[in-house]
Design an enzyme around this catalytic site. Structure first.
Site, PDB file in Angstrom:
ATOM      1  N   ALA A  71       0.845  -1.190   0.000  1.00  0.00           N
ATOM      2  CA  ALA A  71       0.000   0.000   0.000  1.00  0.00           C
ATOM      3  C   ALA A  71       0.886   1.247   0.000  1.00  0.00           C
ATOM      4  CB  ALA A  71      -0.882  -0.018   1.243  1.00  0.00           C
ATOM      5  N   GLY A 110      -0.551  -5.633  -0.595  1.00  0.00           N
ATOM      6  CA  GLY A 110      -1.469  -5.389  -1.704  1.00  0.00           C
ATOM      7  C   GLY A 110      -0.883  -5.870  -3.023  1.00  0.00           C
ATOM      8  N   GLU A 113      -1.649  -9.338  -3.327  1.00  0.00           N
ATOM      9  CA  GLU A 113      -3.090  -9.492  -3.581  1.00  0.00           C
ATOM     10  C   GLU A 113      -3.382  -9.296  -5.083  1.00  0.00           C
ATOM     11  OE1 GLU A 113      -5.833  -9.425  -0.974  1.00  0.00           O
ATOM     12  OE2 GLU A 113      -4.871  -8.444   0.728  1.00  0.00           O
ATOM     13  N   GLU A 133       1.339  -7.777   6.353  1.00  0.00           N
ATOM     14  CA  GLU A 133       0.339  -7.014   7.114  1.00  0.00           C
ATOM     15  C   GLU A 133       0.365  -7.311   8.603  1.00  0.00           C
ATOM     16  OE1 GLU A 133      -0.100  -8.466   4.222  1.00  0.00           O
ATOM     17  OE2 GLU A 133      -1.329  -7.221   2.911  1.00  0.00           O
TER      18      GLU A 133
END
Ligand code: NAD
Length: 692
Positions: A71, A110, A113, A133
């Site tokens: 992120a 992310g 992801e 995370e």
């Protein structure tokens, strides 16, 4: 490769076509963080692929040093901007044409992801993939905990999500997370792969896969929790990560992501993640030197000298050797030199045996070491770190010799734990080159480095030590001169009160238990036994003025002697000692201390609140640049639980008025050792905080 630029772009995402493959390229330096324009660009690019009939497959790749590495931290704490990452990843997965992620550098958070949402993943052989995370007290919140086990298998997903440690491309390939490892140019290979799979249907949607869930051993979750109990102790996020992965094995994706979101929100709103996210920035801030004159440049450090090959000198040297910086190490006798360098080699070999280093890396590192008894060999070193006995006269003698032989501009550092760096500096002709580099034991492992800036230390010398600290992968923090600098100074009031508590009726086990339950790796007496009860002892068995003196006099020096505040068996397992209990009670009687039941709350107030008070004094005196630096020192130097942010952040969470109230309750008992910090009282009164 001849590509066709499709359209002019101003944003970080551009597209170009190569044959019937649409290459979607991100250029968002430095790490291709998934900031809002990147997320929007990805959604737009998928729409473009859908709209263009000539496009048969898509490759998502990144320019620069890495694939999407997570992120955008500058967006942390701000209201989320559309499109959200969960929407972006669903858009990618729902593309009707195969999408291939081309991964180099690190696909983290992310970034992973996004990669998971693609139908295929190809990776450069040096790539790393991870879900960090949990280190911020969170979990992958865009479907990651649901997709990862479906793609990489449950065990691997548990390991990655709950520890946050990334895996390499080979491991990722072996578990199915990566479909192909690429050597050579990544994007052309990814395009070639996309061409191979362009007609494969149905598309392998990660969220729908069940093949990795078959014949799942239901005990895997309990076993994983048990295996990692020590590592996860006190932390909420690893358990919620495990829970989210478990949900993936029981529910369809659509329901799983709702659970995942719920767990994510619980973590996000909790105190632990707030502390861990605070700490993430605290660590980065610690690197900044206040008031550094503009244009200050670090001095080049090509060669390092270390004086003393004892406990600290050896470990300190290893940091530089591992970074490829040559070290000349000096001792007083050949025997001490051989012992010190032999231990360094054994430490390296132990790492190699665990697979952390190759035998070649061990030889390389040791190859940078020049052991010698000749002080004059330090003449060409750019930095010399002294790690001899903790004695001012000995230190001054060593610095006096250095003054004569070190080259002009060489930085002269002391690893002293407590001694006055200004006094050492003033004893030689070049005080501007002197500073403290206070490593923590074991120095090759512990991350903290207190860089002690004396009154006359030159700004570029300070900057050099801080920069070098980072280079050798430490977390350097600037400290001013005082007895014990930041960390050890705060240890003192804790130790004083802990010992007084013993006399007043607490046991070592009780005091230690309160600290361990709080989240510390060990309590004050366990720490004393580990470090050596005899540290700083006057060595006269007849002079018994403290409990420590009494223990040392009967050879109870701690773990190394099999006895200290506790008794130890041959496996170093502690049990309470009746002998010690008797010593404590005799002492109390002799000193006329009335014994009573001590509550756990009193232990917290007298040993932890007092540390906060000392931290406030440290701030008041500008020994630390900022409150968050104190927290960095305690997390990295002493194992303060990061989910409590550090002593100053924790104090803010408890509430400064409550801290003051607790200290006032104990003030009479703590006198004359204790006095209030003005800053703490002021802040409590004004409703201010240290860290926010
Ligand atoms: P140590 O006794 O293990 O090692 C000191 C070494 O220095 C010995 O091997 C000795 O032979 C050598 N030495 C002494 N005088 C010398 C000289 N004039 N020339 C060359 N070599 C000389 O001690 P240590 O635990 O490594 O501590 C060293 C310093 O580091 C001290 O100032 C200590 O306060 C500090 N320190 C120690 C720790 C720790 O946990 N041990 C942690 C941080 C800082």
């Amino acid at each position: 490769m001849e590509d066709v630029m499709d359209k002019a772009t101003t944003g970080p995402i551009s597209t170009r076509k190569h044959g019937d493959v649409l290459i979607v390229l991100s250029n968002n330096p430095p790490v291709n963080a998934l900031s809002t324009p990147v997320r929007q660009g990805l959604v737009d690019a998928i729409a473009e692929a859908e709209a263009d009939e000539s496009v048969k497959a898509v490759v998502i790749a990144c320019e620069g040093q890495t694939f999407f590495a997570g992120a955008d931290i500058t967006e942390f704490g701000k209201p989320p901007m559309q499109p959200w990452l969960p929407v972006v990843v669903d858009t990618i997965e729902n593309c009707s044409k195969p999408v291939v992620a081309a991964i180099h550098g690190t696909a983290l958070g992310g970034g992973l992801e996004v990669a998971l949402a693609c139908h295929y993943r190809v990776a450069d052989k040096s790539a790393k993939l991870g879900t960090p995370e949990v280190k911020l007290g969170l979990l992958p919140g865009a479907g990651g905990t649901q997709r990862l086990p479906r793609v990489a298998g449950v065990k691997k997903a548990l390991q990655m999500c709950a520890t946050g440690n990334p895996i390499g491309a080979k491991e990722a390939f072996d578990c199915g997370l990566v479909d192909r490892i690429v050597e050579g140019e990544l994007i052309p290979h990814a395009v070639g792969f996309a061409e191979e799979v362009r007609d494969v249907r149905p598309l392998a949607k990660s969220s729908e896969r069940q093949d990795r869930m078959a014949d799942l051993d239901r005990n895997v979750f309990d076993e994983f929790r048990k295996e990692n109990a020590k590592r996860f102790r006190g932390f909420e996020a690893p358990l919620k990560n495990i829970e989210a992965v478990r949900v993936a094995t029981q529910k369809p994706y659509g329901e799983g992501v709702i659970e995942e979101r719920k767990l994510f929100m619980e973590l996000m709103g909790g105190e632990q993640s707030a502390a861990q996210r605070y700490f993430f920035f605290a660590e980065r801030k610690a690197n900044k030197i206040e008031g550094l004159p503009e244009g200050t440049e670090p001095r080049p450090i090509r060669k390092v000298g270390v004086i003393g090959a004892g406990t600290m000198g050896g470990g300190i040297s290893m940091n530089f050797l591992s970074a490829g910086i040559p070290v000349t190490i000096i001792e007083m006798s050949q025997e001490a030199l051989d012992r010190g360098t032999g231990l360094m080699r054994r430490n390296y070999e132990a790492s190699a045996a665990k697979g952390k280093l190759t035998p070649e890396q061990v030889e390389n590192a040791m190859g940078y070491l020049q052991p010698t008894l000749d002080f004059a060999a330090l003449a060409d070193c750019d930095l010399i770190i002294e790690a001899v006995y903790e004695n001012m006269d000995v230190k001054k003698e060593v610095f006096g010799r250095l003054d004569k032989i070190a080259k002009p501009g060489a930085i002269l550092a002391s690893n002293t734990s407590y001694l006055n760096v200004n006094e050492i500096a003033a004893s030689i002709s070049r005080p501007e080159d002197v500073l403290g580099m206070h490593f923590f034991s074991p120095a090759n492992i512990m991350k903290l480095l207190e860089v002690v800036c004396g009154d006359r230390t030159a700004p570029d010398a300070l900057l050099t030590a801080m920069t070098l600290g980072k280079k050798i992968r430490k977390v350097p923090v600037v400290a001013g001169v005082c007895h014990g600098f930041i960390g050890n100074r705060m240890l003192m009031p804790r130790q004083i009160e802990a010992t007084k508590l013993l006399l007043e009726g607490a046991t070592p086990e009780q005091v230690d238990r309160v600290h361990v339950e709080f989240g510390m790796p060990m309590g004050p007496f366990q720490m004393a036994d580990l470090a050596g009860v005899d540290i700083g002892w006057h060595r006269d068995p007849k002079r018994i003025e403290t409990i420590r003196d009494a223990l040392c006099a009967i050879d109870r020096w701690g773990q190394k002697k099999g006895a200290g505040f506790y008794d130890y068996d041959e496996k170093r397992r502690p049990t309470p000692s009746p002998v010690v209990q008797q010593i404590i009670e005799d002492f109390a009687k002799k000193q006329g201390v009335e014994r009573r039941d001590i509550s756990d709350e009193e232990i917290v107030e007298r040993t932890l609140y007092t540390m906060v008070n000392e931290g406030a004094k440290i701030l008041e005196e500008h020994v630390a640049q900022r409150a968050s630096d104190i927290d960095v020192v305690w997390v990295y130097g002493y194992g303060w639980p990061v989910y409590r942010g550090g002593p100053m952040f924790w104090a803010d969470s408890v509430g400064l008025p409550k801290i003051v109230e607790g200290l006032k309750r104990q003030e009479e008992r703590m006198k004359p050792d204790f006095s209030f910090s003005r800053l703490l009282l002021d802040k409590a009164e004004k409703g201010e905080k240290f860290t926010r």
